[in-house]
Enzyme design. Structure first.
Site, PDB file in Angstrom:
ATOM      1  N   LEU A  56       5.675   1.793   8.740  1.00 29.48           N
ATOM      2  CA  LEU A  56       5.362   3.212   8.701  1.00 29.48           C
ATOM      3  C   LEU A  56       5.089   3.576   7.250  1.00 29.48           C
ATOM      4  O   LEU A  56       5.716   3.034   6.336  1.00 29.48           O
ATOM      5  CB  LEU A  56       6.538   4.055   9.223  1.00 29.48           C
ATOM      6  CG  LEU A  56       6.938   3.901  10.689  1.00 29.48           C
ATOM      7  CD1 LEU A  56       8.182   4.732  10.982  1.00 29.48           C
ATOM      8  CD2 LEU A  56       5.797   4.306  11.622  1.00 29.48           C
ATOM      9  N   ASP A  57       4.171   4.494   7.027  1.00 33.19           N
ATOM     10  CA  ASP A  57       3.886   4.951   5.677  1.00 33.19           C
ATOM     11  C   ASP A  57       5.146   5.522   5.039  1.00 33.19           C
ATOM     12  O   ASP A  57       6.056   6.016   5.730  1.00 33.19           O
ATOM     13  CB  ASP A  57       2.811   6.043   5.690  1.00 33.19           C
ATOM     14  CG  ASP A  57       1.449   5.512   6.083  1.00 33.19           C
ATOM     15  OD1 ASP A  57       1.239   4.293   6.015  1.00 33.19           O
ATOM     16  OD2 ASP A  57       0.596   6.334   6.465  1.00 33.19           O
ATOM     17  N   LYS A  58       5.171   5.522   3.718  1.00 32.57           N
ATOM     18  CA  LYS A  58       6.318   6.039   2.979  1.00 32.57           C
ATOM     19  C   LYS A  58       6.674   7.458   3.405  1.00 32.57           C
ATOM     20  O   LYS A  58       7.844   7.798   3.589  1.00 32.57           O
ATOM     21  CB  LYS A  58       6.031   5.994   1.475  1.00 32.57           C
ATOM     22  CG  LYS A  58       7.162   6.516   0.608  1.00 32.57           C
ATOM     23  CD  LYS A  58       6.816   6.395  -0.870  1.00 32.57           C
ATOM     24  CE  LYS A  58       7.939   6.941  -1.737  1.00 32.57           C
ATOM     25  NZ  LYS A  58       7.629   6.812  -3.196  1.00 32.57           N
TER      26      LYS A  58
END
Length: 255
Positions: A56-58
């Site tokens: 998942l993106d930051k």
């Protein structure tokens, strides 16, 4: 020391946690100043090696699944690569999103050369609710509109949900890359924090041992329940979302 990660589900083969917004899945030289990593924190928390099988993106919070041994990691990685996984996201987006939309828009990897071929990418979008905020972010309009959108990516390209919502002209609030900085800052002042409003709500994957469908939910409620009942059981970044969903004025559309 960081707070322990919230464990959503686990057995002998895999574990799912609530990834907080602002955390990286694992260490990377691209963000050398960050100190919060799911893999290292969870390993220390449970005293066992863990294997990331997706990312998942930051800025994205929500359901993150990790394997607990190499055989499970192989099976889960094959499920993600073979599109045998169903993912549901929630996003707060600019404007009034359409009730339903199908985005079939190929995407070129962010780090690809300009002449690299784009890869097929498909996302289904449904508008769950609309909110007409009674202040103007743009002086041309008397109010400011946002929507709560649900997205089902059927392919797994990097930043796919963010890029496809931008393609629909409804970028995610707080998206510094694909949205508008002034509008993001305007909403951060009203909502009390600056963040990417994208939430990994639900994940369904074949169990790595039995193959039976395994569905993991983040715990976020829509339609929302009364906040005092829901918030104490949720991680902090989920509480941010629950407060957003409990704002007055949401007009439900569907779902």
């Amino acid at each position: 020391m960081h707070e322990p990660l919230t464990i959503l589900w686990h057995d002998a083969h895999a574990i799912a946690v609530y990834k907080p917004a602002g955390w990286l899945v694992h260490r990377t030289g691209l963000d050398a100043g960050e100190t919060r990593f799911v893999v290292q924190t969870l390993r220390d928390q449970i005293g066992q090696h863990v294997y990331p099988v997706h990312r998942l993106d930051k800025g994205t919070c929500g359901v993150l699944l990790l394997a607990l041994h190499s055989a499970a990691a192989r099976q889960l990685s094959m499920a993600f690569a073979g599109h045998a996984v169903r993912k549901r996201y929630l996003a707060l987006v600019r404007g009034w999103a359409p009730d339903t939309a199908e985005v079939d828009h190929p995407l070129r990897p962010d780090d690809a050369l300009p002449d690299a071929p784009a890869q097929s990418a498909h996302t289904r979008v449904q508008c769950l609710a609309r909110l007409d905020w009674p202040e103007a972010a743009d002086p041309r309009f008397p109010s400011t509109r946002v929507s709560l959108a649900e997205a089902w990516p059927t392919s797994g390209r990097r930043h796919q949900v963010r890029r496809h919502l931008k393609h629909l002209a409804h970028p995610i609030i707080g998206d510094a890359t694909h949205g508008k900085g002034p509008l993001n800052r305007w909403w951060a002042q009203r909502l009390g924090l600056q963040r990417l409003w994208l939430h990994a709500w639900q994940l369904e994957v074949p169990h790595p041992e039995t193959g039976a469908p395994l569905r993991i939910d983040s715990g976020l409620r829509w339609p929302p329940v009364a906040e005092p009942l829901a918030a104490p059981t949720l991680p902090p970044s989920a509480q941010d979302w629950q407060r957003l969903l409990c704002l007055p004025g949401w007009e439900r559309r569907g779902g």
